[in-house]
Scaffold this active site. Sequence first.
Site, short mmCIF file in Angstrom:
data_model
loop_
_atom_site.label_atom_id
_atom_site.label_comp_id
_atom_site.label_asym_id
_atom_site.label_seq_id
_atom_site.Cartn_x
_atom_site.Cartn_y
_atom_site.Cartn_z
CE LYS A 279 -21.99 34.36 -19.72
NZ LYS A 279 -22.42 34.99 -20.98
CB SER B 288 -0.93 -0.01 1.23
OG SER B 288 -1.94 0.97 1.10
CB CYS C 253 0.55 8.35 -7.85
SG CYS C 253 -0.51 7.15 -8.70
CB THR D 6 -10.73 -15.42 -13.21
OG1 THR D 6 -10.78 -16.54 -12.31
CG2 THR D 6 -9.87 -14.31 -12.60
#
Length: 561
Positions: free
Chosen positions: A440, A40, A44, A275
């Site tokens: 907007k 764990s 990244c 699977t």
Amino acid sequence: MNNKTVIIGGVAGGASCAARLRRLDGEREIIMLERGNYISYANCGLPYHVGNIIRQRNALLLMTPELMKARFAIDVRVKHEAIAIDRITKKVTVRNLANGSTYTESYDTLVIATGSSPLRPNIPGIEHPRIRTVWTVSDADDIRRMISEEHISSVAIIGGGFIGLEMAENLCNLGLAVSIIEATNQVMAPFDYEMAQLLHENIRANGVTLYLSDGVASFADKNGTVIITLQSGTAITAELVILAIGVRPNSGLAKDAGLPLNTRGGILTDEHMRTEDAAIYAVGDVVEIEDVVSKERTMVPLAGPANKQGRIAADNIAGGNSVYHGTQGSSVAKVFDLTAASTGINEKTLQRHGLAKGKDYESITIIQNSHAGYFPGATPLTLKLLFSLDGKKIYGAQIIGKDGVDKRIDTIAVALRLNAGVRELAELELAYAPPYSSAKDPVNMAGFVAQNVLDGLVRFSPYDAPDTDKNAVLLDVREKTELMAYAIAGVKNIPLGKLREQLNTLDASKQYIVFCAIGVRAYNAARILSQHGFKNVSVYPGGMRFYEATHPSSKSAQAMS
């Protein structure tokens, strides 16, 4: 009673599955086998640890084996590699990497979460000790040590994907001379070519040498450094090489066990992550999944999908009926000064499926400020949206900018996932205050502009139309002072405020591509022309700012005609 689960792999999918399964079943025996040293961990974050943005190594370790056992009563065995699966006897053969011994472990249910590994193609010289990958904590440790102890000053990164660009930025910030080598004509494959040009411009502006459309032919040693010879014959010298050219699934274990794989080696599962063998599940980078938009079977090695799949597998092992509904490949990356994000599929993919713009789909490209222009700090973001001709389906979006990119791509990603169309984008009521957005919002504006396209109020030219369509008149409606900063040679200039009074100088039978700075004035000009009998008028997407970014070799020439 099925009460023993063995999980092979302890990072994203495997760890998520283990923790969820324990929360659902307090009595089950759960064993996690991980061949590496850590479970764990935040892979990244590895480029940012190399770049010393994440200074503490322990910050990458989200969960230790000891903590996993204390909190979840899970038997975590690091440095234990599963080397064979016997589906008949329901046993896994395990090698203890610490002492070399082997043993068997029985299971009632098995989860394969073996992930993927960086590609190392069979290129001559690739075994050079200074050619590295960035995939594990140990990889990051080695690269940090080499930079520090061996006084590395130059690095070549092979591959212009997420990891390659993140490593380029972090190594550049450390003061290294950085080159990026990419075999295709652009970085960041999820983006269309013209959008990637915005990244190319920024990468070069940050001092990185960028080699595109030129793959590696060979590596060679020269006094400890690496000589990289490209397919073109260009030779590059670097003291460190980072391979970041993609990953392959670690599916050998599943293949040897006779589980069906796709042509890329991905394990085939059903929507429950099961699977062919009812006792075996598979999750994460190692599995094939469905693309939400195209409905193709594909592989998407991202942490978000892996964690969700692990959770779903756990639900079903515990007796539930959870379904994985596929991925849309939403992603975001920091690339030097810019943030680049995408969701869904790009225009290249639509065209690969045989779809044609204007016949099967439409696209818009707009530039909007990240927040109200009158509030300090507003920066432009470029947004490309792809949608069906009836406006009911969003195929994908790409956004590049300095600020506010992530929340806009997430908004569109939610709309896509919930099957909203472009008219719903226009209707979204989003939070507004001057420091954060505009009345907007850019997402609303994308919806408005897409509606205008579908309603026939505006047409956009392709980004390369000024180069390919020699019959078109390029009409620039900016003020003459703006042309002094950047203009296209041979363009016709009539400022928007004077267009009505000078319509008689234009030939209504000709084709016009209208420019302004970012596209707003050009749209107003196109409406004026259309209302006065001009039948063949289109707006250049993103205006002169986008043209300049997508035409890096063009020369500014003041156009006076």
